[in-house]
Design a protein around this motif. Structure first.
Motif, PDB file in Angstrom:
ATOM      1  N   UNK A 186       0.823  -1.208   0.000  1.00 50.59           N
ATOM      2  CA  UNK A 186       0.000   0.000   0.000  1.00 50.59           C
ATOM      3  C   UNK A 186       0.858   1.260   0.000  1.00 50.59           C
ATOM      4  N   UNK A 187       1.950   1.226   0.745  1.00 48.98           N
ATOM      5  CA  UNK A 187       2.849   2.384   0.774  1.00 48.98           C
ATOM      6  C   UNK A 187       3.467   2.621  -0.598  1.00 48.98           C
ATOM      7  N   UNK A 188       3.911   1.533  -1.239  1.00 52.23           N
ATOM      8  CA  UNK A 188       4.513   1.676  -2.564  1.00 52.23           C
ATOM      9  C   UNK A 188       3.486   2.210  -3.555  1.00 52.23           C
ATOM     10  N   UNK A 189       2.273   1.682  -3.483  1.00 50.17           N
ATOM     11  CA  UNK A 189       1.212   2.136  -4.384  1.00 50.17           C
ATOM     12  C   UNK A 189       0.906   3.615  -4.180  1.00 50.17           C
ATOM     13  N   UNK A 190       0.829   4.029  -2.927  1.00 50.60           N
ATOM     14  CA  UNK A 190       0.486   5.411  -2.603  1.00 50.60           C
ATOM     15  C   UNK A 190       1.558   6.386  -3.065  1.00 50.60           C
ATOM     16  N   UNK A 191       2.814   5.985  -2.982  1.00 52.04           N
ATOM     17  CA  UNK A 191       3.918   6.890  -3.287  1.00 52.04           C
ATOM     18  C   UNK A 191       4.432   6.753  -4.719  1.00 52.04           C
ATOM     19  N   UNK A 192       3.794   5.912  -5.534  1.00 50.45           N
ATOM     20  CA  UNK A 192       4.312   5.617  -6.865  1.00 50.45           C
ATOM     21  C   UNK A 192       3.552   6.335  -7.967  1.00 50.45           C
ATOM     22  N   UNK A 193       4.231   6.467  -9.099  1.00 48.15           N
ATOM     23  CA  UNK A 193       3.616   6.989 -10.315  1.00 48.15           C
ATOM     24  C   UNK A 193       3.970   6.062 -11.473  1.00 48.15           C
ATOM     25  N   UNK A 234      -1.128   8.242 -11.134  1.00 47.70           N
ATOM     26  CA  UNK A 234      -1.092   7.327  -9.999  1.00 47.70           C
ATOM     27  C   UNK A 234      -1.677   5.971 -10.366  1.00 47.70           C
ATOM     28  N   UNK A 235      -1.011   4.888 -10.007  1.00 47.32           N
ATOM     29  CA  UNK A 235      -1.564   3.556 -10.293  1.00 47.32           C
ATOM     30  C   UNK A 235      -2.817   3.300  -9.468  1.00 47.32           C
ATOM     31  N   UNK A 236      -3.737   2.551 -10.066  1.00 47.47           N
ATOM     32  CA  UNK A 236      -4.941   2.170  -9.342  1.00 47.47           C
ATOM     33  C   UNK A 236      -6.032   3.214  -9.317  1.00 47.47           C
ATOM     34  N   UNK A 237      -5.833   4.346 -10.006  1.00 50.82           N
ATOM     35  CA  UNK A 237      -6.841   5.412 -10.024  1.00 50.82           C
ATOM     36  C   UNK A 237      -7.736   5.263 -11.251  1.00 50.82           C
ATOM     37  N   UNK A 238      -8.897   5.908 -11.200  1.00 46.35           N
ATOM     38  CA  UNK A 238      -9.809   5.877 -12.343  1.00 46.35           C
ATOM     39  C   UNK A 238      -9.188   6.579 -13.549  1.00 46.35           C
TER      40      UNK A 238
END
Length: 327
Positions: A186-193, A234-238
């Protein structure tokens, strides 16, 4: 490449021939022929002895495939730096390990002409921390191994432990599944592009182009890479999903990109990189756990990690992993 310490986590599953779930208590008592009067702690000591012998107690364990050795690290007074603590069923400590088989030289950085030959039978050793937890009442255990980005003995450790968890024809080779705690994902996902969209396909060339080219010579692997100018996707966004759908409609050689093998490459603020298949969930990514990101780094004076801090970090992770795995 920097000598960057990292942590690998594995979930251990026993592999009984009957395919039934077996707790580690049942496994220990079967393997060491314990009766009803035998204490769990006495049986566990037999398992402990097998573990440190497998990891190289008196002699190095020689992994001939990778040409690496591992061995239980010894302190200055020649006592084994491993410990058993009850009732946690926990084994942890330091291993020495590294590669051999290449003729090398050591040089004094202050004296270029001062050299020492390293023969092919001599190994270049690092220290590695290991934690092994096999709770009596559970059907899965946990292996945590500290290594480095460019130096690892993890596979050699796993191979050594395979035999410990096998027993005659009753138990086959166990399963060591890589695992990354949800908090790191989750941390990697939140801070990644997103840094790259990649599409792979096979392109066939008409056979009439060259009659003397065989069938394999008429096919080519093609990779199309699209790097977004927008560095804040951001990964995982609409928003990202909309981009994926739009890119998927693009045609190459009459084929939609959505019909190819698709991967997304992402990185965090520290330039840590990972990729995942579009068909799989973002949660399937397994970012590397870098200890420097957790405030644990190599002492520039001694060249060694603070292994007390490594141990404390691993204990915390072990507790979190158990909660996440619902034990």
């Amino acid at each position: 490449m920097a000598h960057n310490p990292k942590l690998n986590v594995f979930i251990i599953k026993l592999n009984p021939r009957t395919k039934e779930d077996v707790t580690f208590r049942e496994f220990f008592r079967q393997k060491y022929h314990a009766d009803q009067s035998t204490k769990d702690s006495d049986v566990y000591k037999l398992f402990y002895a097998d573990v440190i012998n497998a990891l190289g107690n008196k002699e190095f364990n020689n992994d001939l495939t990778s040409k690496k050795v591992i061995g239980v690290s010894q302190s200055d007074n020649n006592s084994v730096e491993f410990s058993i603590r009850e009732p946690e069923q926990l084994i942890d400590g330091l291993l020495d390990g590294g590669p051999y088989g290449l003729k090398r030289e050591y040089a004094d950085i202050a004296d270029k002409d001062s050299r020492k030959q390293i023969d092919t039978s001599e190994a270049v050793l690092d220290k590695f921390y290991i934690m092994l937890n096999t709770p009596y009442n559970q059907t899965e255990g946990y292996l945590l191994v500290q290594s480095y980005t460019e130096s690892s003995i993890t596979e050699s450790i796993k191979k050594a432990l395979y035999k410990v968890f096998m027993f005659d024809d009753k138990y086959f080779q166990p399963d060591f599944s890589p695992f990354v705690p949800k908090s790191f994902v989750e941390k990697f996902e939140k801070e990644s592009t997103v840094r790259l969209f990649s599409y792979d396909t096979i392109l066939g060339v008409s056979p009439c182009l060259r009659d003397d080219i065989d069938s394999e010579g008429r096919s080519f692997n093609v990779r199309i890479e699209l790097s977004p100018l927008d560095k804040n996707i951001r990964p995982g966004t609409s928003y990202m999903e909309t981009i994926i759908e739009a890119l998927g409609e693009l045609l190459f050689n009459g084929k939609r990109l959505s019909e190819t093998s698709r991967k997304i490459y992402i990185e965090d603020g520290n330039k840590r990189k990972v990729n995942y298949d579009v068909e799989k969930e973002l949660k399937s990514i397994r970012p590397t756990i870098y200890l420097e990101d957790e405030g644990i780094s190599i002492d520039p004076q001694t060249g060694l990690l603070n292994y007390v801090a490594v141990k404390e970090f691993c204990l915390t992770q072990l507790n979190d992993i158990k909660k996440e795995r619902r034990y």
